[in-house]
Enzyme design. Structure first.
Site, mmCIF file in Angstrom:
data_model
loop_
_atom_site.group_PDB
_atom_site.id
_atom_site.type_symbol
_atom_site.label_atom_id
_atom_site.label_comp_id
_atom_site.label_asym_id
_atom_site.label_seq_id
_atom_site.Cartn_x
_atom_site.Cartn_y
_atom_site.Cartn_z
ATOM 1 N N LYS A 34 0.843 -1.213 0.000
ATOM 2 C CA LYS A 34 0.000 0.000 0.000
ATOM 3 C C LYS A 34 0.874 1.257 0.000
ATOM 4 C CE LYS A 34 -0.318 -0.473 4.999
ATOM 5 N NZ LYS A 34 -1.113 -1.007 6.112
ATOM 6 N N TYR A 254 14.557 30.395 7.939
ATOM 7 C CA TYR A 254 13.242 30.943 8.286
ATOM 8 C C TYR A 254 13.067 30.999 9.798
ATOM 9 C CZ TYR A 254 11.519 30.503 3.497
ATOM 10 O OH TYR A 254 11.328 30.635 2.153
HETATM 11 C C1 LIG Z 1 -0.223 -1.909 6.742
HETATM 12 C C2 LIG Z 1 -0.736 -3.200 7.229
HETATM 13 C C3 LIG Z 1 0.132 -4.296 7.389
HETATM 14 C C4 LIG Z 1 1.623 -4.196 7.259
HETATM 15 O O1 LIG Z 1 2.134 -3.611 8.438
HETATM 16 P P1 LIG Z 1 3.706 -3.462 8.689
HETATM 17 O O2 LIG Z 1 3.789 -2.948 10.077
HETATM 18 O O3 LIG Z 1 4.186 -2.461 7.684
HETATM 19 O O4 LIG Z 1 4.307 -4.794 8.486
HETATM 20 C C5 LIG Z 1 -0.428 -5.521 7.741
HETATM 21 N N1 LIG Z 1 -1.764 -5.646 7.931
HETATM 22 C C6 LIG Z 1 -2.616 -4.608 7.800
HETATM 23 C C7 LIG Z 1 -4.070 -4.812 8.023
HETATM 24 C C8 LIG Z 1 -2.142 -3.359 7.454
HETATM 25 O O5 LIG Z 1 -2.979 -2.323 7.339
#
Ligand SMILES: *Cc1c(COP(=O)(O)O)cnc(C)c1O
Length: 359
Positions: A34, A254
């Site tokens: 993702k 800044y």
């Molecule tokens: C993002 C996600 C993962 C992966 O998590 P990591 O901590 O990056 O390994 C696994 N399961 C679900 C439901 C997620 O949303």
């Protein structure tokens, strides 16, 4: 001269997937891609994860982008579908769905489909984000079993809220609750994210869902300095674009947030929050130039950061490479300096940064 570059080491990626399998021998791997593969580039990363059994994304668009990129593995939608019209898309593209609430289940039951969809029933065991209540489990499970629109094997799933903390008993409680529901059913189980894979072997089940660890980054609380045999996949670099002398008692950048107490030299570096570098990185957050660490000073701007290089004994020049994070400088450490987590830093890389994939 190219400035901000994210070098992506695909051998490290393959190494990390192998390391995931060493942590959880025999488990099937759903590689989590993702958010543009945590900022690493969705399709390119997927192409180098041949040894994964499936991919997981959050949204349908991400899954469609994988198909458009020619990827053919099963893809699991971690939030499921959102509308009845999504279901034919799922079917046509071999997407698998999470079922986490009544709306989804009712929609699935009441739609006419040419073939059944593969479903993962998600139970809330304490995260309280997505998932049905444990008390709903039996009814959801039997309705899915009875539905012609759900494939016969219903995979069972939950998500940990505190697996990154090995001292937090919540994870063991979540595993016990999940097992109390799932044990009687002859189905495959999926519980663990990266931290679960590394720290909670009792929560491995038949399927695991590694995200962050695939990219070579520690998911653990206090992950700074913990490598778990992983190799960072991303190296974020840029170049020095100016060197300047600053007198004593000058306010830099800044808001004049940094003040020189003695004459010094500053390297101006082409990187800023417009590239995804965290604006809240504290004074002294390290960068690496010519194998040495230097601290950033002043506010991180949109395009530039100033770095205190003292008397410049390493003879840093315009055009020299600056490493913002990577194997030489753990992103976990930069996240700590910016009071955030490495997940956020990786996802926040902006389209201005060019990607270089190294096989
Ligand atoms: C993002 C996600 C993962 C992966 O998590 P990591 O901590 O990056 O390994 C696994 N399961 C679900 C439901 C997620 O949303």
């Amino acid at each position: 001269m190219r400035l901000a570059i994210a070098e992506i080491n695909l051998q490290a990626l393959a190494h990390n997937l192998a390391q995931v399998k060493r942590f959880a021998p025999g488990c099937k791997v759903m590689a989590v891609l993702k958010a543009n593969a945590y900022g690493h580039g969705l399709v390119k990363i997927a192409q180098y994860l041949n040894d994964a059994d499936a991919f997981a994304v959050a949204r349908i668009d991400e899954a469609l982008a994988l198909r458009a990129g020619g990827l053919t593995k099963p893809i699991v939608l971690l939030e499921g579908f959102f509308h009845q019209d999504d279901l034919p898309i799922l079917l046509a593209n071999n997407f698998q769905t999470i079922i986490h609430d009544e709306n989804q289940l009712a929609t699935l039951e009441n739609t006419s489909l040419d073939a059944p969809i593969a479903c993962w029933l998600k139970v809330n065991t304490g995260m309280h984000r997505l998932g049905i209540a444990p008390s709903q489990f039996e009814s959801f499970y039997s309705r899915l079993k009875a539905s012609q629109n759900a494939r016969d094997d219903i995979k069972l799933m939950t998500h940990f809220s505190c697996a990154d903390d090995i001292n937090d008993e919540k994870t063991a409680q979540q595993i016990a609750l999940f097992n109390s529901l799932a044990d009687g059913k002859n189905e495959q189980h999926c519980l663990a994210n990266s931290a679960g894979i590394i720290a909670w072997p009792k929560g491995h089940g038949e399927w695991i869902r590694p995200g962050l660890m695939l990219y070579g980054v520690s998911p653990m609380l206090n992950g700074v300095g913990q490598q778990h045999g992983l190799e960072p996949v991303m190296r974020l670099t840029t170049r020095v674009i100016a060197i300047r002398d600053v007198d004593a008692d000058q306010c830099v950048g800044y808001g004049g947030r940094w003040h020189s107490d003695k004459p010094t030299k500053l390297a101006v570096v082409a990187m800023g929050y417009g590239d995804g570098y965290p604006r809240h990185a504290e004074q002294g957050t390290p960068v690496v130039i010519k194998s040495q660490r230097y601290g950033i000073v002043g506010s991180v701007a949109m395009d530039m950061i100033t770095v205190d290089i003292g008397d410049n004994r390493d003879n840093i020049k315009v055009g020299d490479e600056v490493i913002m994070w990577g194997p030489e400088l753990p992103v976990e450490e930069i996240a700590q300096c910016a009071t955030t987590i490495p997940y956020e830093l990786l996802c926040n890389i902006t389209p201005r940064v060019s990607y270089e994939y190294q096989e």
